[in-house]
Design a protein around this motif. Structure first.
Motif, PDB file in Angstrom:
ATOM      1  N   VAL A 132      -2.518   4.696   5.473  1.00  0.00           N
ATOM      2  CA  VAL A 132      -1.674   3.703   4.790  1.00  0.00           C
ATOM      3  C   VAL A 132      -0.961   2.833   5.829  1.00  0.00           C
ATOM      4  CG1 VAL A 132       0.422   3.429   3.382  1.00  0.00           C
ATOM      5  CG2 VAL A 132      -1.339   5.085   2.699  1.00  0.00           C
ATOM      6  N   CYS A 133      -0.346   3.492   6.809  1.00  0.00           N
ATOM      7  CA  CYS A 133       0.420   2.747   7.815  1.00  0.00           C
ATOM      8  C   CYS A 133      -0.499   1.902   8.706  1.00  0.00           C
ATOM      9  CB  CYS A 133       1.268   3.706   8.646  1.00  0.00           C
ATOM     10  SG  CYS A 133       2.591   4.466   7.676  1.00  0.00           S
ATOM     11  N   ALA A 134      -1.690   2.410   9.000  1.00  0.00           N
ATOM     12  CA  ALA A 134      -2.628   1.645   9.831  1.00  0.00           C
ATOM     13  C   ALA A 134      -3.064   0.364   9.105  1.00  0.00           C
ATOM     14  CB  ALA A 134      -3.845   2.502  10.170  1.00  0.00           C
ATOM     15  N   LEU A 135      -3.288   0.461   7.789  1.00  0.00           N
ATOM     16  CA  LEU A 135      -3.677  -0.737   7.030  1.00  0.00           C
ATOM     17  C   LEU A 135      -2.585  -1.799   7.106  1.00  0.00           C
ATOM     18  CD1 LEU A 135      -5.400   1.092   4.083  1.00  0.00           C
ATOM     19  CD2 LEU A 135      -6.409  -0.873   5.272  1.00  0.00           C
ATOM     20  N   ALA A 136      -1.324  -1.342   7.064  1.00  0.00           N
ATOM     21  CA  ALA A 136      -0.207  -2.291   7.153  1.00  0.00           C
ATOM     22  C   ALA A 136      -0.088  -2.873   8.565  1.00  0.00           C
ATOM     23  CB  ALA A 136       1.088  -1.605   6.740  1.00  0.00           C
ATOM     24  N   GLN A 137      -0.328  -2.037   9.568  1.00  0.00           N
ATOM     25  CA  GLN A 137      -0.252  -2.512  10.955  1.00  0.00           C
ATOM     26  C   GLN A 137      -1.331  -3.559  11.235  1.00  0.00           C
ATOM     27  OE1 GLN A 137       2.482  -1.481  12.398  1.00  0.00           O
ATOM     28  NE2 GLN A 137       2.097   0.396  13.557  1.00  0.00           N
ATOM     29  N   CYS A 177       0.863  -1.179   0.000  1.00  0.00           N
ATOM     30  CA  CYS A 177       0.000   0.000   0.000  1.00  0.00           C
ATOM     31  C   CYS A 177       0.902   1.234   0.000  1.00  0.00           C
ATOM     32  CB  CYS A 177      -0.902  -0.045   1.234  1.00  0.00           C
ATOM     33  SG  CYS A 177      -2.103   1.287   1.282  1.00  0.00           S
ATOM     34  N   VAL A 178       0.759   2.043  -1.035  1.00  0.00           N
ATOM     35  CA  VAL A 178       1.736   3.098  -1.309  1.00  0.00           C
ATOM     36  C   VAL A 178       1.189   4.468  -0.933  1.00  0.00           C
ATOM     37  CG1 VAL A 178       3.079   4.188  -3.141  1.00  0.00           C
ATOM     38  CG2 VAL A 178       2.749   1.705  -3.142  1.00  0.00           C
ATOM     39  N   GLY A 179       1.966   5.195  -0.159  1.00  0.00           N
ATOM     40  CA  GLY A 179       1.572   6.536   0.247  1.00  0.00           C
ATOM     41  C   GLY A 179       1.879   7.562  -0.832  1.00  0.00           C
ATOM     42  N   VAL A 180       1.078   8.624  -0.870  1.00  0.00           N
ATOM     43  CA  VAL A 180       1.317   9.696  -1.842  1.00  0.00           C
ATOM     44  C   VAL A 180       1.403  11.062  -1.177  1.00  0.00           C
ATOM     45  CG1 VAL A 180       0.266   8.514  -3.805  1.00  0.00           C
ATOM     46  CG2 VAL A 180      -1.152   9.985  -2.366  1.00  0.00           C
ATOM     47  N   ASP A 181       0.901  11.177   0.057  1.00  0.00           N
ATOM     48  CA  ASP A 181       0.924  12.493   0.706  1.00  0.00           C
ATOM     49  C   ASP A 181       0.815  12.361   2.231  1.00  0.00           C
ATOM     50  OD1 ASP A 181      -1.737  11.884   1.210  1.00  0.00           O
ATOM     51  OD2 ASP A 181      -2.528  13.325  -0.247  1.00  0.00           O
ATOM     52  N   LYS A 183       5.243  21.539   0.681  1.00  0.00           N
ATOM     53  CA  LYS A 183       6.658  21.940   0.619  1.00  0.00           C
ATOM     54  C   LYS A 183       7.484  21.362   1.762  1.00  0.00           C
ATOM     55  CE  LYS A 183       6.522  26.244  -2.015  1.00  0.00           C
ATOM     56  NZ  LYS A 183       5.119  26.719  -1.916  1.00  0.00           N
ATOM     57  N   ASP A 184       6.882  21.291   2.942  1.00  0.00           N
ATOM     58  CA  ASP A 184       7.615  20.790   4.105  1.00  0.00           C
ATOM     59  C   ASP A 184       7.574  19.264   4.105  1.00  0.00           C
ATOM     60  OD1 ASP A 184       8.703  20.154   6.511  1.00  0.00           O
ATOM     61  OD2 ASP A 184       7.199  21.189   7.734  1.00  0.00           O
ATOM     62  N   LEU A 185       8.718  18.644   3.847  1.00  0.00           N
ATOM     63  CA  LEU A 185       8.739  17.179   3.717  1.00  0.00           C
ATOM     64  C   LEU A 185       9.209  16.476   4.987  1.00  0.00           C
ATOM     65  CD1 LEU A 185      10.238  16.966   0.100  1.00  0.00           C
ATOM     66  CD2 LEU A 185       7.844  16.862   0.783  1.00  0.00           C
ATOM     67  N   SER A 186       9.308  17.236   6.070  1.00  0.00           N
ATOM     68  CA  SER A 186       9.831  16.629   7.299  1.00  0.00           C
ATOM     69  C   SER A 186       8.935  15.502   7.818  1.00  0.00           C
ATOM     70  CB  SER A 186      10.015  17.692   8.378  1.00  0.00           C
ATOM     71  OG  SER A 186       8.784  18.357   8.602  1.00  0.00           O
ATOM     72  N   TRP A 187       7.641  15.516   7.409  1.00  0.00           N
ATOM     73  CA  TRP A 187       6.719  14.464   7.853  1.00  0.00           C
ATOM     74  C   TRP A 187       7.187  13.080   7.406  1.00  0.00           C
ATOM     75  CZ3 TRP A 187       4.208  11.291   4.354  1.00  0.00           C
ATOM     76  CH2 TRP A 187       4.184  11.725   3.017  1.00  0.00           C
ATOM     77  N   ILE A 188       7.942  13.017   6.302  1.00  0.00           N
ATOM     78  CA  ILE A 188       8.343  11.705   5.783  1.00  0.00           C
ATOM     79  C   ILE A 188       9.271  11.001   6.767  1.00  0.00           C
ATOM     80  CG2 ILE A 188       9.502  10.492   3.887  1.00  0.00           C
ATOM     81  CD1 ILE A 188       8.552  12.749   2.028  1.00  0.00           C
ATOM     82  N   SER A 236       4.409   1.925   2.167  1.00  0.00           N
ATOM     83  CA  SER A 236       5.494   2.737   1.632  1.00  0.00           C
ATOM     84  C   SER A 236       5.181   4.199   1.945  1.00  0.00           C
ATOM     85  CB  SER A 236       5.574   2.505   0.125  1.00  0.00           C
ATOM     86  OG  SER A 236       6.412   3.449  -0.477  1.00  0.00           O
ATOM     87  N   ILE A 237       6.211   4.945   2.331  1.00  0.00           N
ATOM     88  CA  ILE A 237       6.003   6.334   2.755  1.00  0.00           C
ATOM     89  C   ILE A 237       6.685   7.288   1.780  1.00  0.00           C
ATOM     90  CG2 ILE A 237       6.542   8.029   4.557  1.00  0.00           C
ATOM     91  CD1 ILE A 237       6.258   5.832   6.619  1.00  0.00           C
TER      92      ILE A 237
END
Ligand code: NI
Length: 257
Positions: free
Chosen positions: A43-48, A32-36, A66-71, A56-57
């Motif tokens: 996405v992560c909950a489905l995998a858990q 399950c692939v993340g896009v945002d 613009k702020d990509l620190s969440w990744i 995938s993150i």
């Protein structure tokens, strides 16, 4: 076993019903692939919650945050669960901005940021690329220690060959079953069998005979049957090899007991 190497379960109306249908149909694993940022916790909950789902993150090129620190925050949060196995999807999509270099440069910096992260953290990547062959190839060459998959591949054999030479895998979506997709089929026939993956990219791009309908992971069986037939490849061997390819690339994914 057949694995849907790229789906967006969180965009389906009922992910659990879709997963149940796919399992009944013989699909044994789902990436399950993340896009945002907004969707990544789903996405992560489905995998858990599901033994046979991995996550995938990453940030899709068409997402403009613009702020990509969440990744890196999310990677750190989920690392111990060992269900996050890749970064992406990331890449370049110039299909809507062929004359807009400013937008292209925005995408490039977002792409390079994520490739640098993958290089440092040693994660394989999931690449989305459309109408951006030159920039995609030169950027991937600059990060030559990173491995990954060119997902839902629709570009030229020249780009596929460059990616293969860098150690990338090529993933075929339902597009390969479309009548007008002769060039995509030609690429599929030239990809070495130990580098091929198959995916739905659901809820988009349903394969024939469901073209135009909402796609779901179950339909990876149609794309797989089509490809096995087209490549003159026994279905059982197709399933075995593409499964081995998946686990060879995504080394953080543990085989399902
Ligand atoms: Ni996708």
């Amino acid at each position: 076993m057949l694995i849907d190497s790229h789906c967006h379960l969180n965009f389906l109306d009922s992910p659990n019903i879709a997963l149940a249908a796919a399992r009944m149909g013989g699909v044994g694993g789902f990436l399950c692939v993340g896009v945002d940022k907004d969707g990544i916790d789903d996405v992560c909950a489905l995998a858990q919650d599901n033994m046979d789902v991995w996550a995938s993150i990453g940030q899709h090129p068409n997402t403009t945050e613009k702020d990509l620190s969440w990744i890196s925050e999310r990677i750190a949060k989920f690392e111990s669960s060992s269900k996050v196995i890749a970064l992406g999807e990331m890449g370049l999509d110039y299909s809507q901005c062929s004359d807009d270099r400013e937008e292209q440069l925005r995408q490039i910096s977002c792409f390079e940021y994520q490739l640098a992260l993958a290089e440092n953290l040693k994660y394989p990547v999931i690449i989305h690329t459309r109408d951006a062959e030159e920039d995609t190839a030169s950027i991937l060459e600059n990060f030559s220690s990173v491995r990954g998959v060119m997902h839902c591949f629709t570009e030229s054999w020249a780009l596929a060959e460059k990616a293969l030479n860098l150690g990338y895998y090529i993933s075929m979506s339902g597009i390969v079953t479309f009548k007008n997709a002769g060039l995509v089929r030609e690429v599929a026939s030239r990809v070495p069998k130990d580098r091929l993956l198959v995916e739905t990219d659901s809820p988009w791009l349903a394969p024939v005979p469901y073209r135009g309908k909402l796609n779901q992971p179950l339909f990876v069986t149609e794309t797989a049957k089509f490809l096995a037939n087209y490549l003159d490849w026994e279905m059982s061997d197709f399933e075995l090899k593409t499964e081995q390819n998946f686990f060879r690339l995504f080394t953080k994914a543990k085989a399902i007991p």
